[in-house]
Design an enzyme around this catalytic site. Structure first.
Site, PDB file in Angstrom:
ATOM      1  N   CYS A 134       0.833  -1.202   0.000  1.00 31.10           N
ATOM      2  CA  CYS A 134       0.000   0.000   0.000  1.00 31.10           C
ATOM      3  C   CYS A 134       0.869   1.253   0.000  1.00 31.10           C
ATOM      4  CB  CYS A 134      -0.921  -0.016   1.223  1.00 31.10           C
ATOM      5  SG  CYS A 134      -1.931   1.470   1.300  1.00 31.10           S
ATOM      6  N   CYS A 137      -0.392   4.138   2.062  1.00 30.88           N
ATOM      7  CA  CYS A 137      -0.260   4.012   3.528  1.00 30.88           C
ATOM      8  C   CYS A 137       1.178   4.292   3.945  1.00 30.88           C
ATOM      9  CB  CYS A 137      -0.582   2.596   4.011  1.00 30.88           C
ATOM     10  SG  CYS A 137      -1.989   1.846   3.265  1.00 30.88           S
ATOM     11  N   ASP A 138       2.133   3.779   3.169  1.00 30.32           N
ATOM     12  CA  ASP A 138       3.514   3.727   3.639  1.00 30.32           C
ATOM     13  C   ASP A 138       4.485   4.619   2.861  1.00 30.32           C
ATOM     14  OD1 ASP A 138       2.671   1.817   5.465  1.00 30.32           O
ATOM     15  OD2 ASP A 138       2.968   0.180   4.051  1.00 30.32           O
TER      16      ASP A 138
END
Ligand code: NDP
Length: 310
Positions: A134, A137-138
Site C-alpha cells: 500500500c 499508507c507507507d
C-alpha cells in the site's frame, strides 16, 4: 445466541451501502466491519471518480461518510471479524471473533479482496521493513528515497505516480513489454520524469539487512540479472477475493470470486448474497461495489418477504 435478520459481513462500500438500503427497508441490519473497517479505500488518497464529489474526496472520508449515513439510518455497525461460518442450513450459523455465535436469517457477504504478494521468502522477511502492498499508507516513509513498484496495472501506475510525488526515484518492475493499465494511466507514468519502467523484468529477491530493504535483484527476460538500490518495495500485482470462509458452501470461480446469479447478488445458497469485490473480478470500483451492495440489500428484502408468505 443472537438472532439477526440481515447480517452484512464487511465494512467497505458494498457493505455500508447494503446497510443503508437494508436500514431504510426496516430489515434491522447488523454489519461486522472485519479486519479493515472502511475496506481498501481507506488505503487510497484522493478518489476523483466517485460521483457526487466535484472536487474528489479522500478514501477514508468517503468511507466515514458512508458509515455515518448507515448509522444515522439505523444500521448496527460493529467491530468484529467473522471467524467461521456454517451455511449448510437456515438460520445460518456465524461465529464472530472466535466466540460470539449468531444465527442469521440472511447474509450479505461483502468481504472484499486482499492484495497479492509474489510469494518470495525475502518478501516475507522484509514485510513491514520496506515491503508494502500500500503505497498510500507507507509511501510517506520513503520521502526523497528510491523505491520500486511491481506490476503494470492501474494500481501499479497509480501507486508509482503517487510515490513519484514523494520519492526521489520510482522504478516500475513490469514483467512484460506492455502495461495492462488504462491508456491514461500509462501516459501518466511514462510522462513522469522520475519514474523508470524496467520492462520484461521479474523480481528474483528482495535484498536487505537488519535495517530493512536495501535493494532488489532482478531477472530480465533476456537472462540478465542486475540489482537496483531501493529502500522500499511496493506490490501492486492484483488482489484475491476474501471468500475462503464461505467457499465450502457458496460457488466460486477459479480465482475464488463468488459466483452470483445473472444480474442479482444471489449465490447458490438461498438466503446468502454477495456484493462488492468478493464477487467482482472485472470492475472492482468503489462505485460498482456500492451499487452491488444496493442490489444485495434489495435482494435480501425480497427474500425475507418471500419467507413471510409461507
Ligand atoms: P490488474 O490485475 O489489472 O494488474 C495486475 C498487474 O500485476 C499486471 O500488470 C500483471 O502483469 C502484474 N502481475 C500479476 N502477477 C504478477 C507477478 N507474479 N509478478 C509480476 N507482475 C505480476 O490489477 P490492478 O490491481 O492493477 O487493477 C485491478 C482492477 O482495478 C483493474 O480492473 C483496474 O482497472 C482497476 N483499477 C482502477 C483504478 C481507477 O480507475 N482509478 C485504480 C486501480 C485499479 P500482466 O499484465 O503481465 O498480467
Amino acid at each position: 445466541m443472537e438472532n439477526i435478520r440481515c447480517l452484512i459481513i464487511g465494512g467497505g462500500p458494498a457493505g455500508y451501502t447494503a446497510a443503508i438500503y437494508a436500514s431504510r427497508a426496516n430489515l434491522s441490519p447488523v454489519l461486522y466491519e472485519g479486519l479493515q473497517p472502511g475496506g481498501q479505500l481507506t488505503t487510497t488518497t484522493d478518489i476523483e471518480n466517485y460521483p457526487g464529489f466535484e472536487n474528489g474526496i479522500s478514501g477514508q472520508g468517503l468511507m466515514d461518510t458512508m458509515k455515518a449515513q448507515a448509522v444515522r439510518l439505523g444500521a448496527d455497525i460493529r467491530n468484529g471479524i467473522v471467524t467461521s461460518a456454517d451455511l449448510s442450513s437456515r438460520p445460518f450459523r456465524i461465529v464472530v471473533d472466535g466466540d460470539k455465535e449468531i444465527a442469521a436469517e440472511s447474509i450479505v457477504i461483502a468481504t472484499g479482496a486482499t492484495a497479492k504478494y509474489l510469494g518470495l521468502p525475502s518478501e516475507e522477511k522484509f514485510r513491514g521493513m520496506g515491503v508494502s502492498a500500500c503505497a498510500t499508507c507507507d509511501g510517506f516513509f520513503y520521502r526523497k528515497k528510491d523505491v520500486a513498484v511491481v506490476g503494470g496495472g492501474d494500481t501499479a501506475c497509480e501507486e508509482a505516480s503517487y510515490l513519484a510525488g514523494i520519492c526521489k526515484k520510482v522504478y516500475m518492475i513490469v514483467r512484460r513489454d506492455v502495461l495492462r493499465a488504462s491508456v491514461a494511466m500509462q501516459e501518466k507514468v511514462k510522462n513522469t520524469p522520475n519514474i523508470e519502467i524496467l520492462w520484461n523484468c521479474n523480481t528474483q529477491e528482495i535484498l536487505g539487512d537488519q535495517s530493512g530493504v536495501t535493494g532488489v535483484r532482478i531477472l530480465r527476460k533476456d537472462g540478465e540479472v542486475f540489482n537496483i538500490a531501493v529502500d522500499g518495495f511496493f506490490l501492486a500485482i492484483g488482489h484475491h477475493p476474501n471468500s475462503e470462509l464461505f467457499s465450502k458452501w457458496v460457488n466460486v470461480n477459479g480465482e475464488g470470486y463468488i459466483i452470483t446469479e445473472d444480474k442479482t447478488s444471489r449465490t447458490n445458497v438461498e438466503g446468502v448474497f454477495a456484493a462488492g469485490d468478493v464477487q467482482d473480478p472485472l470492475y472492482r470500483q468503489a462505485v460498482t461495489a456500492a451499487a452491488s451492495g444496493c442490489r444485495a440489500a434489495m435482494d435480501v428484502e425480497k427474500y425475507l418477504n418471500s419467507l413471510k408468505q409461507y
